[in-house]
Design a protein around this motif. Structure first.
Motif, PDB file in Angstrom:
ATOM      1  N   ARG A   1       2.257   6.805  -6.762  1.00  0.00           N
ATOM      2  CA  ARG A   1       1.229   7.751  -7.195  1.00  0.00           C
ATOM      3  C   ARG A   1       1.712   9.185  -6.999  1.00  0.00           C
ATOM      4  O   ARG A   1       1.405  10.066  -7.819  1.00  0.00           O
ATOM      5  CB  ARG A   1      -0.053   7.511  -6.397  1.00  0.00           C
ATOM      6  CG  ARG A   1      -1.254   8.297  -6.907  1.00  0.00           C
ATOM      7  CD  ARG A   1      -2.517   7.893  -6.169  1.00  0.00           C
ATOM      8  NE  ARG A   1      -2.563   8.446  -4.825  1.00  0.00           N
ATOM      9  CZ  ARG A   1      -2.993   9.667  -4.536  1.00  0.00           C
ATOM     10  NH1 ARG A   1      -3.397  10.474  -5.509  1.00  0.00           N
ATOM     11  NH2 ARG A   1      -3.030  10.091  -3.295  1.00  0.00           N
ATOM     12  N   ARG A   2       2.459   9.412  -5.929  1.00  0.00           N
ATOM     13  CA  ARG A   2       2.894  10.774  -5.610  1.00  0.00           C
ATOM     14  C   ARG A   2       4.196  11.172  -6.307  1.00  0.00           C
ATOM     15  O   ARG A   2       4.404  12.348  -6.614  1.00  0.00           O
ATOM     16  CB  ARG A   2       3.110  10.896  -4.096  1.00  0.00           C
ATOM     17  CG  ARG A   2       1.894  10.610  -3.260  1.00  0.00           C
ATOM     18  CD  ARG A   2       0.956  11.782  -3.227  1.00  0.00           C
ATOM     19  NE  ARG A   2      -0.135  11.575  -2.274  1.00  0.00           N
ATOM     20  CZ  ARG A   2      -0.975  12.531  -1.898  1.00  0.00           C
ATOM     21  NH1 ARG A   2      -0.852  13.736  -2.397  1.00  0.00           N
ATOM     22  NH2 ARG A   2      -1.939  12.268  -1.039  1.00  0.00           N
TER      23      ARG A   2
ATOM     24  N   GLU B   1       1.248   4.210  -2.931  1.00  0.00           N
ATOM     25  CA  GLU B   1       1.019   5.635  -2.679  1.00  0.00           C
ATOM     26  C   GLU B   1       2.243   6.461  -3.080  1.00  0.00           C
ATOM     27  O   GLU B   1       2.107   7.557  -3.649  1.00  0.00           O
ATOM     28  CB  GLU B   1       0.699   5.854  -1.199  1.00  0.00           C
ATOM     29  CG  GLU B   1       0.413   7.295  -0.806  1.00  0.00           C
ATOM     30  CD  GLU B   1      -0.842   7.860  -1.451  1.00  0.00           C
ATOM     31  OE1 GLU B   1      -1.039   9.094  -1.355  1.00  0.00           O
ATOM     32  OE2 GLU B   1      -1.638   7.096  -2.039  1.00  0.00           O
TER      33      GLU B   1
ATOM     34  N   GLU C   1       0.823  -1.206   0.000  1.00  0.00           N
ATOM     35  CA  GLU C   1       0.000   0.000   0.000  1.00  0.00           C
ATOM     36  C   GLU C   1       0.862   1.262   0.000  1.00  0.00           C
ATOM     37  O   GLU C   1       0.586   2.224  -0.733  1.00  0.00           O
ATOM     38  CB  GLU C   1      -0.918   0.006   1.232  1.00  0.00           C
ATOM     39  CG  GLU C   1      -2.021  -1.023   1.213  1.00  0.00           C
ATOM     40  CD  GLU C   1      -2.794  -1.042   2.523  1.00  0.00           C
ATOM     41  OE1 GLU C   1      -2.432  -0.235   3.425  1.00  0.00           O
ATOM     42  OE2 GLU C   1      -3.722  -1.848   2.665  1.00  0.00           O
TER      43      GLU C   1
END
Length: 358
Positions: A215-216, A212, A208
């Motif tokens: 994605r960032r 993230e 997870e």
């Protein structure tokens, strides 16, 4: 000056403190975060657009930092980097602001001084000045900027961003409502992200976090690391092996940014942690503290008390009451392969031609 209990603050922002007064307090902290976010955005924009001067040292600079308040393992990462370059014959200097130093080198500096006796460490809020001193007076070939992600006055050739797997995104809120120093999206400024204490969370949670980060920050190199217990040290810095801890009943205390990480490391290493006390980060231990800890340890009936090296360098004692006091010395260990990080580091070796993201 108003003193804030850090434990009470954490309970409040985590939502553990209940009731209408706590709700009102969180609302007020949320309003404070709005102003904080605006100030961070204006400051970063000023650097991004060249409105604030950025000083470039005449030698490569590597920054080790994070986006959250509290401990993410920056000091072990700094030590790992310094060793990597020293093994290759590079003259390294560490520079840092020196939080909590009160006119002398702070606890993190003392730890690095003890573990890296051949690497100078300079502390001052003016890190641009320190960079000049490191190059001109110490003939430094490479600077490691400790806790430098938000210190943008000094240009860096590599920005390494650490995320603590136990709370990588600071509760998802900016200070003071949460623990973020700046928005999570800021990690895109980094050249590599290191997920510290990755061994203390599940595989699903690690996936997870990785998703993230991707994605960032896109395809930035992402490595996982753990804090590997190395040995025990006494108040004089003398080491001893970890043998025997697996079945031991111990008490422990610390005054660091992430006490939960230390507690979890001990729970996986010792037979039983029968008592644990936490102090604020950079806590200046007094004689009364030592007496209180000694009575506490004697009351628990343990013959061994463990703390962190960062705490023991300030206490400089090997006993608490009738119990032995030792620090658990840890070192950073890159899980799986360190090759993506080492490839970046190699570009800054003397004679190479590395570039800069700035």
């Amino acid at each position: 000056m108003i003193r804030i209990d850090p434990d009470a603050f954490l309970r409040l922002v985590r939502g553990e403190t209940k009731g209408p007064v706590a709700c009102l307090g969180r609302f007020g902290l949320g309003l404070g975060s709005v102003g904080y976010r605006a100030a961070v955005a204006v400051r970063n924009a000023a650097f991004d657009r060249g409105l604030k001067t950025i000083y470039r040292a005449s030698v490569p600079v590597i920054s080790v930092g994070n986006v959250t308040l509290g401990g993410t393992g920056k000091t072990p990462m700094v030590e790992w980097l310094a060793r990597w370059y020293r093994e290759r014959g590079v003259r390294v200097c560490i520079i840092s602001r020196g939080y909590g130093q009160d006119g002398a080198i702070n606890d993190e500096g003392l730890v690095l001084e003890e573990n890296l006796p051949d690497v100078p460490h300079l502390q001052d809020p003016d890190r641009v000045k320190l960079a000049h001193v490191a190059v001109e007076e110490l003939e430094t070939e490479l600077i490691i900027l400790d806790d430098g992600f938000q210190h943008r006055r000094l240009a860096r050739d590599l920005d390494l961003v650490l995320l603590d797997a136990l709370d990588p995104f600071g509760l998802g809120r900016l200070f003071p409502r949460g623990l973020l120093r700046e928005p999570v999206s800021s990690i895109r400024r980094g050249h590599a992200v290191i997920l510290s204490r990755a061994d203390l969370v599940s595989d699903d949670r690690r996936r997870e976090i990785r998703a993230e980060v991707r994605r960032r920050a896109g395809a930035v190199p992402l490595l996982e690391a753990r804090h590997r217990p190395r040995d025990l040290v006494d108040g004089d810095g003398e080491p001893s092996a970890l043998d025997g801890l697996s079945g031991a009943r111990v008490a422990a205390f610390c005054g660091i940014g992430n006490p939960e990480g230390f507690r979890r490391t001990l729970e996986g290493l010792c037979g039983e942690v029968v008592g644990f006390r936490g102090f604020p980060d950079h806590h200046p231990y007094t004689a009364d503290d030592v007496d209180s800890l000694g009575r506490w340890a004697d009351g628990l009936g343990v013959n061994l008390v463990l703390t962190t090296q960062k705490d023991l360098v300030k206490l400089r004692t090997s006993t608490l009451g009738d119990a032995r006091l030792r620090a658990l010395r840890i070192e950073l260990e890159i899980l799986e392969s360190a090759e993506p990080l080492e490839t970046l580091l190699a570009t800054l070796l003397p004679g190479s031609h590395g570039g800069s993201k700035d």
